[in-house]
Design a protein around this motif. Structure first.
Motif, PDB file in Angstrom:
ATOM      1  N   ALA A  27       0.839  -1.206   0.000  1.00  0.00           N
ATOM      2  CA  ALA A  27       0.000   0.000   0.000  1.00  0.00           C
ATOM      3  C   ALA A  27       0.872   1.254   0.000  1.00  0.00           C
ATOM      4  O   ALA A  27       1.996   1.244   0.505  1.00  0.00           O
ATOM      5  N   THR A  28       0.342   2.313  -0.563  1.00  0.00           N
ATOM      6  CA  THR A  28       1.026   3.600  -0.515  1.00  0.00           C
ATOM      7  C   THR A  28       0.841   4.223   0.866  1.00  0.00           C
ATOM      8  O   THR A  28      -0.009   3.803   1.643  1.00  0.00           O
ATOM      9  N   SER A  29       1.639   5.226   1.154  1.00  0.00           N
ATOM     10  CA  SER A  29       1.522   5.992   2.390  1.00  0.00           C
ATOM     11  C   SER A  29       1.049   7.396   2.040  1.00  0.00           C
ATOM     12  O   SER A  29       1.452   7.956   1.014  1.00  0.00           O
ATOM     13  N   ALA A  30       0.211   7.965   2.884  1.00  0.00           N
ATOM     14  CA  ALA A  30      -0.264   9.335   2.679  1.00  0.00           C
ATOM     15  C   ALA A  30       0.825  10.317   3.073  1.00  0.00           C
ATOM     16  O   ALA A  30       1.426  10.198   4.134  1.00  0.00           O
ATOM     17  N   VAL A  31       1.083  11.270   2.184  1.00  0.00           N
ATOM     18  CA  VAL A  31       2.063  12.318   2.445  1.00  0.00           C
ATOM     19  C   VAL A  31       1.336  13.661   2.423  1.00  0.00           C
ATOM     20  O   VAL A  31       0.574  13.933   1.499  1.00  0.00           O
ATOM     21  N   ILE A  32       1.580  14.465   3.437  1.00  0.00           N
ATOM     22  CA  ILE A  32       1.027  15.822   3.473  1.00  0.00           C
ATOM     23  C   ILE A  32       2.179  16.766   3.805  1.00  0.00           C
ATOM     24  O   ILE A  32       2.859  16.588   4.809  1.00  0.00           O
ATOM     25  N   ILE A  33       2.380  17.732   2.931  1.00  0.00           N
ATOM     26  CA  ILE A  33       3.397  18.755   3.148  1.00  0.00           C
ATOM     27  C   ILE A  33       2.673  20.082   3.312  1.00  0.00           C
ATOM     28  O   ILE A  33       1.854  20.453   2.465  1.00  0.00           O
ATOM     29  N   THR A  34       2.956  20.781   4.391  1.00  0.00           N
ATOM     30  CA  THR A  34       2.397  22.119   4.588  1.00  0.00           C
ATOM     31  C   THR A  34       3.509  23.123   4.331  1.00  0.00           C
ATOM     32  O   THR A  34       4.562  23.075   4.962  1.00  0.00           O
ATOM     33  N   TRP A  35       3.262  23.990   3.366  1.00  0.00           N
ATOM     34  CA  TRP A  35       4.223  25.034   2.976  1.00  0.00           C
ATOM     35  C   TRP A  35       3.718  26.339   3.556  1.00  0.00           C
ATOM     36  O   TRP A  35       2.789  26.923   3.031  1.00  0.00           O
ATOM     37  N   GLY A  36       4.281  26.806   4.609  1.00  0.00           N
ATOM     38  CA  GLY A  36       3.835  28.078   5.180  1.00  0.00           C
ATOM     39  C   GLY A  36       2.647  27.890   6.089  1.00  0.00           C
ATOM     40  O   GLY A  36       2.564  26.921   6.837  1.00  0.00           O
ATOM     41  N   SER A  37       1.673  28.785   6.007  1.00  0.00           N
ATOM     42  CA  SER A  37       0.576  28.753   6.973  1.00  0.00           C
ATOM     43  C   SER A  37      -0.495  27.714   6.641  1.00  0.00           C
ATOM     44  O   SER A  37      -0.908  26.971   7.511  1.00  0.00           O
ATOM     45  N   THR A  38      -0.958  27.657   5.386  1.00  0.00           N
ATOM     46  CA  THR A  38      -2.066  26.754   5.074  1.00  0.00           C
ATOM     47  C   THR A  38      -1.912  26.015   3.747  1.00  0.00           C
ATOM     48  O   THR A  38      -2.675  25.096   3.482  1.00  0.00           O
TER      49      THR A  38
ATOM     50  N   THR B 156      -1.001  23.335   1.190  1.00  0.00           N
ATOM     51  CA  THR B 156      -0.570  21.947   1.328  1.00  0.00           C
ATOM     52  C   THR B 156      -0.454  21.250  -0.024  1.00  0.00           C
ATOM     53  O   THR B 156      -1.141  21.602  -0.979  1.00  0.00           O
ATOM     54  N   SER B 157       0.426  20.264  -0.066  1.00  0.00           N
ATOM     55  CA  SER B 157       0.524  19.310  -1.163  1.00  0.00           C
ATOM     56  C   SER B 157       0.279  17.946  -0.537  1.00  0.00           C
ATOM     57  O   SER B 157       0.987  17.559   0.400  1.00  0.00           O
ATOM     58  N   SER B 158      -0.730  17.230  -1.025  1.00  0.00           N
ATOM     59  CA  SER B 158      -1.076  15.917  -0.485  1.00  0.00           C
ATOM     60  C   SER B 158      -1.041  14.893  -1.604  1.00  0.00           C
ATOM     61  O   SER B 158      -1.526  15.157  -2.703  1.00  0.00           O
ATOM     62  N   PHE B 159      -0.482  13.705  -1.301  1.00  0.00           N
ATOM     63  CA  PHE B 159      -0.404  12.656  -2.316  1.00  0.00           C
ATOM     64  C   PHE B 159      -0.103  11.313  -1.668  1.00  0.00           C
ATOM     65  O   PHE B 159       0.362  11.244  -0.535  1.00  0.00           O
ATOM     66  N   ALA B 160      -0.388  10.257  -2.414  1.00  0.00           N
ATOM     67  CA  ALA B 160      -0.017   8.902  -2.003  1.00  0.00           C
ATOM     68  C   ALA B 160       1.385   8.642  -2.536  1.00  0.00           C
ATOM     69  O   ALA B 160       1.736   9.110  -3.627  1.00  0.00           O
ATOM     70  N   ALA B 161       2.197   7.903  -1.771  1.00  0.00           N
ATOM     71  CA  ALA B 161       3.583   7.706  -2.191  1.00  0.00           C
ATOM     72  C   ALA B 161       4.165   6.429  -1.601  1.00  0.00           C
ATOM     73  O   ALA B 161       3.616   5.842  -0.662  1.00  0.00           O
ATOM     74  N   TYR B 162       5.291   6.058  -2.163  1.00  0.00           N
ATOM     75  CA  TYR B 162       6.110   4.964  -1.639  1.00  0.00           C
ATOM     76  C   TYR B 162       7.451   5.543  -1.198  1.00  0.00           C
ATOM     77  O   TYR B 162       7.975   6.438  -1.854  1.00  0.00           O
ATOM     78  N   CYS B 163       8.013   5.013  -0.124  1.00  0.00           N
ATOM     79  CA  CYS B 163       9.405   5.303   0.190  1.00  0.00           C
ATOM     80  C   CYS B 163      10.204   4.262  -0.585  1.00  0.00           C
ATOM     81  O   CYS B 163      10.138   3.070  -0.287  1.00  0.00           O
ATOM     82  N   VAL B 164      10.906   4.697  -1.613  1.00  0.00           N
ATOM     83  CA  VAL B 164      11.591   3.746  -2.501  1.00  0.00           C
ATOM     84  C   VAL B 164      13.064   3.559  -2.155  1.00  0.00           C
ATOM     85  O   VAL B 164      13.711   2.652  -2.682  1.00  0.00           O
ATOM     86  N   LYS B 165      13.594   4.399  -1.266  1.00  0.00           N
ATOM     87  CA  LYS B 165      15.008   4.279  -0.908  1.00  0.00           C
ATOM     88  C   LYS B 165      15.240   4.914   0.458  1.00  0.00           C
ATOM     89  O   LYS B 165      14.724   5.994   0.746  1.00  0.00           O
ATOM     90  N   PHE B 166      16.013   4.221   1.281  1.00  0.00           N
ATOM     91  CA  PHE B 166      16.372   4.750   2.595  1.00  0.00           C
ATOM     92  C   PHE B 166      17.865   4.520   2.784  1.00  0.00           C
ATOM     93  O   PHE B 166      18.337   3.388   2.700  1.00  0.00           O
ATOM     94  N   SER B 167      18.609   5.587   3.014  1.00  0.00           N
ATOM     95  CA  SER B 167      20.065   5.499   3.162  1.00  0.00           C
ATOM     96  C   SER B 167      20.490   6.030   4.518  1.00  0.00           C
ATOM     97  O   SER B 167      19.909   6.987   5.030  1.00  0.00           O
ATOM     98  N   ARG B 168      21.525   5.417   5.064  1.00  0.00           N
ATOM     99  CA  ARG B 168      22.173   5.919   6.273  1.00  0.00           C
ATOM    100  C   ARG B 168      23.599   6.263   5.896  1.00  0.00           C
ATOM    101  O   ARG B 168      24.279   5.479   5.242  1.00  0.00           O
ATOM    102  N   MET B 169      24.058   7.451   6.302  1.00  0.00           N
ATOM    103  CA  MET B 169      25.394   7.914   5.958  1.00  0.00           C
ATOM    104  C   MET B 169      26.167   8.242   7.230  1.00  0.00           C
ATOM    105  O   MET B 169      25.714   9.037   8.042  1.00  0.00           O
ATOM    106  N   ALA B 170      27.324   7.607   7.372  1.00  0.00           N
ATOM    107  CA  ALA B 170      28.198   7.877   8.519  1.00  0.00           C
ATOM    108  C   ALA B 170      29.483   8.509   7.993  1.00  0.00           C
ATOM    109  O   ALA B 170      30.092   8.009   7.051  1.00  0.00           O
TER     110      ALA B 170
END
Length: 134
Positions: A86-97, A99-113
């Motif tokens: 399933a996709t995950s719901a993403v909500i981005i609030t830019w400033g006061s009100t 928003t950009s809302s969409f369904a998405a996948y996290c396709v890559k996760f990196s850890r950097m040391a």
């Protein structure tokens, strides 16, 4: 005209507030798909809109945290394992009100040391479907 800074930015992924774990976000582009329509003999390039749109990948970065509700737990758990993921719901609030809302996948996760630095993470979030701008 109002101006906004990072203290006005809010990011939610899969219902979890991720703002406190986020230190940088790339640009988020919404664009129209275009088709080359230049004919023989034309001296200038021409394009036509196909009628479809797409959004760019969202890349978020910050300090790595493996606690419950932190980036490791939230983004790694959302990596797709197959077509039924399933996709995950993403909500981005830019400033006061705004928003950009969409369904998405996290396709890559990196850890950097890096020597003499705090371990960091980077998650790549790929929108799937329509983006609602409100």
């Amino acid at each position: 005209m109002a101006k906004y800074g990072t203290s006005d930015f809010i990011l939610s992924f899969g219902g979890t507030a991720m703002t406190a774990h986020t230190q940088s976000v790339n640009g988020f582009d919404v664009e129209s798909n275009m088709e080359d329509s230049q004919s023989f003999g034309d001296s200038w390039a021409e394009t036509l809109a196909t009628g479809t749109k797409k959004a760019s990948d969202l890349e978020v970065e910050g300090f790595y945290d493996d606690a419950a509700g932190g980036p490791s737990a939230v983004y790694l758990a959302a990596l797709p394992t197959g077509p039924a993921t399933a996709t995950s719901a993403v909500i981005i609030t830019w400033g006061s009100t705004k928003t950009s809302s969409f369904a998405a996948y996290c396709v890559k996760f990196s850890r950097m040391a890096t020597r003499n630095q705090i371990t960091r993470y980077k998650a790549t979030i790929r929108p799937s479907g329509a983006v609602t701008e409100a």
